[in-house]
Design an enzyme around this catalytic site. Structure first.
Site, PDB file in Angstrom:
ATOM      1  N   HIS A 249       0.540  -0.936  -0.063  1.00 19.35           N
ATOM      2  CA  HIS A 249       0.004  -0.124  -0.083  1.00 19.35           C
ATOM      3  C   HIS A 249       0.772   1.231  -0.145  1.00 19.35           C
ATOM      4  CE1 HIS A 249      -4.312  -1.623   1.282  1.00 19.35           C
ATOM      5  NE2 HIS A 249      -3.488  -2.507   0.386  1.00 19.35           N
TER       6      HIS A 249
ATOM      7  N   PRO B 213      -5.093   0.354  18.426  1.00 14.04           N
ATOM      8  CA  PRO B 213      -4.679  -0.287  17.201  1.00 14.04           C
ATOM      9  C   PRO B 213      -4.783   1.005  16.066  1.00 14.04           C
ATOM     10  CG  PRO B 213      -6.922  -1.002  17.750  1.00 14.04           C
ATOM     11  CD  PRO B 213      -6.256  -0.105  18.939  1.00 14.04           C
TER      12      PRO B 213
ATOM     13  N   TYR C 237      -9.499   5.652   7.073  1.00 13.60           N
ATOM     14  CA  TYR C 237      -9.674   5.946   8.427  1.00 13.60           C
ATOM     15  C   TYR C 237     -10.933   6.980   8.408  1.00 13.60           C
ATOM     16  CZ  TYR C 237      -5.588   3.554   9.699  1.00 13.60           C
ATOM     17  OH  TYR C 237      -4.454   2.505  10.064  1.00 13.60           O
TER      18      TYR C 237
ATOM     19  N   LYS D 118       0.354  -0.340  14.790  1.00 12.42           N
ATOM     20  CA  LYS D 118       1.688  -0.391  15.195  1.00 12.42           C
ATOM     21  C   LYS D 118       2.042  -1.607  16.100  1.00 12.42           C
ATOM     22  CE  LYS D 118       3.421   3.045  13.405  1.00 12.42           C
ATOM     23  NZ  LYS D 118       3.748   2.550  11.867  1.00 12.42           N
TER      24      LYS D 118
ATOM     25  N   TYR E  39       3.414   6.276  10.145  1.00  4.03           N
ATOM     26  CA  TYR E  39       2.876   5.386   9.536  1.00  4.03           C
ATOM     27  C   TYR E  39       3.705   4.156   9.108  1.00  4.03           C
ATOM     28  CZ  TYR E  39      -1.458   2.888   8.386  1.00  4.03           C
ATOM     29  OH  TYR E  39      -2.657   1.938   8.386  1.00  4.03           O
TER      30      TYR E  39
HETATM   31  C1  PHB Z   1      -6.124  -4.183  10.132  1.00  7.24           C
HETATM   32  O1  PHB Z   1      -6.211  -4.445   8.999  1.00  7.24           O
HETATM   33  O2  PHB Z   1      -6.330  -5.198  10.831  1.00  7.24           O
HETATM   34  C2  PHB Z   1      -6.107  -2.864  10.720  1.00  7.24           C
HETATM   35  C3  PHB Z   1      -5.326  -2.057   9.929  1.00  7.24           C
HETATM   36  C4  PHB Z   1      -5.006  -0.699  10.391  1.00  7.24           C
HETATM   37  C5  PHB Z   1      -5.188  -0.577  11.655  1.00  7.24           C
HETATM   38  C6  PHB Z   1      -5.657  -1.451  12.558  1.00  7.24           C
HETATM   39  C7  PHB Z   1      -5.825  -2.475  12.048  1.00  7.24           C
HETATM   40  O3  PHB Z   1      -4.952   0.706  12.081  1.00  7.24           O
END
Ligand code: PHB
Length: 405
Positions: free
Chosen positions: A76, A297, A204, A301, A389
């Site tokens: 990504h 989450p 997000y 990280k 990130y």
């Molecule tokens: C996930 O794909 O489980 C995932 C992705 C990004 C995050 C948290 C979990 O910030």
């Protein structure tokens, strides 16, 4: 009959931290025994996060366990932040000198590392809960096998990689460590569903009804989350309600990405917590991963931090066995905690920017939206988000080694 094993490093836990540590140690000729309380099947199917930082993916590749990730992982090059019913993209390579992240489930990493471990023939004991740890000058642990018999592993060092609820941290006297924690008044309701990702990249979402995140595990499997209460009752969330809430928060009927219901494969509530244990060491016991720290989450990280810890630990153990010099082991906790606190900062920043807080006044909410506006319109602010990130650079301890030799 009880057996006694002798090894250099006894590793408690076969999650990403324990397995990667064993892998790195094996590569430099250091023996280890892994003791895991759960079954192989359990650890290989536990659904967790799925974003690998640039450096984590590189480490898997560089140490010969990245082959399947290269084939099946999804590279990504950015994420979208969505607020006020519009999405703005953060372009990672543009902002970070070409870096990317890889979407590849944690349990896939675990499967690959278990396969690598088994191929070496070195011991990995499943379904063997550790019942006691002695972190003194002659460290040892005791575990119980499936038949109920207890056995001892004697080692030079013990690595506690058994997660937040594990026994390793509990073996440290409470006056020898300081625990820092923060709990959030909400959790995430996570689903895994058979439906193609609504977008090529993660989104997000800050929405007045709460945070949402759309992620994926493959081109046909989506992983999505909704902010919920931390004691949320899953029984109140039939599939239909989840799909309509996702559509609402993503703005599917207002020009946003179109969420299409698919077969629900898994549902669960993840509590949100921040936690740090300082120091991450007691005598000859070293903590790594979730045993030493938890991040919410939102910044993706958790696993990356676990991998960063064991990289430092493996390097320190290698230096110790090479030269007898404990300097890097002595610096372990300090080296790791610098990254841990920066990662706590970033995870907290993402969490505060994207979630609804009951105590927020209309003023606080406006400031939150201004933060999103700022980070998506200022190259300087976006660069800060992007570099965190994709993963802050790993601090090499090589400099310290050179100075000393
Ligand atoms: C996930 O794909 O489980 C995932 C992705 C990004 C995050 C948290 C979990 O910030």
């Amino acid at each position: 009959m009880s057996a006694e094993l002798r090894t250099q490093v006894a590793i408690v836990g076969a999650g990403p931290a324990g397995l990667m540590l064993a892998h790195l140690l094996h590569r430099c000729g250091i023996e280890s025994v892994i003791v895991e309380s759960r079954s192989r099947d359990y650890v290989e199917s536990r659904v967790r996060a799925g974003v690998l930082e640039h450096g984590t993916a590189e480490l898997l590749n560089d140490t010969g366990v990245g082959e399947r990730m290269l084939r099946e992982g999804l590279v990504h090059r950015g994420i979208a932040l969505r607020f006020n019913d519009r999405s703005v993209r953060i372009d990672f390579p543009d902002l970070t000198d070409g870096k990317t992240v890889t979407v590849y489930g944690q349990q896939e990493v675990v499967k690959d590392l278990i396969a690598a471990r088994l191929a070496t023939g070195a011991p990995i004991l499943f379904e063997c809960p550790v019942v006691a740890i002695d972190a003194g000058d002659q460290p040892s642990l005791r575990y119980r096998d499936a038949a109920g018999a207890e056995h001892v592993v004697r080692a030079d060092f013990i690595a506690g990689c058994d997660g937040f609820h594990g026994v390793a941290r509990e073996a440290i006297p409470s006056d020898a460590i300081t625990l820092y924690d923060h709990t959030f008044p909400f959790g995430w309701l996570g689903i895994l569903a058979e439906t193609p990702p609504v977008s090529e990249e993660l989104i997000y979402v800050n929405h007045e009804r709460g945070f949402a995140l759309v992620s994926m595990r493959s081109r046909t499997i989506s992983r999505m989350y909704l902010q919920c209460r931390n004691d949320e009752d899953l029984a109140l969330w039939p599939d239909d309600r989840i799909w309509s809430e996702l559509r609402e928060r993503l703005g599917s009927d207002r020009g946003g990405p179109d969420v299409r219901p698919g077969k629900m494969l898994q549902k669960g509530v993840t509590p949100m917590r921040s936690f740090v244990c300082d120091p991450m060491r007691y005598g000859r016991l070293f903590l790594a991963g979730d045993a030493a720290h938890i991040v919410p989450p939102t910044g993706a990280k958790g696993m990356n931090l676990a991998i960063a810890d064991v990289r430092v630990l493996a390097e320190a153990l290698e230096a110790y066995y090479e030269s007898g010099d404990p300097a890097l082991l002595d610096a372990y906790s300090q080296t790791c905690l610098r990254r841990v606190w920066k990662t706590q900062r970033f995870s907290m920043y993402m969490t505060r920017m994207l979630h609804r807080f009951d105590e927020h006044t209309p003023f606080d909410h406006r400031v939150q939206l201004a933060e999103l506006d700022y980070v998506t319109s200022s190259r300087t602010a976006a660069t800060s988000l992007a570099e965190n990130y994709v993963g802050l650079p790993l601090e090499s301890t090589a400099g310290l080694r050179k100075v000393r030799s």
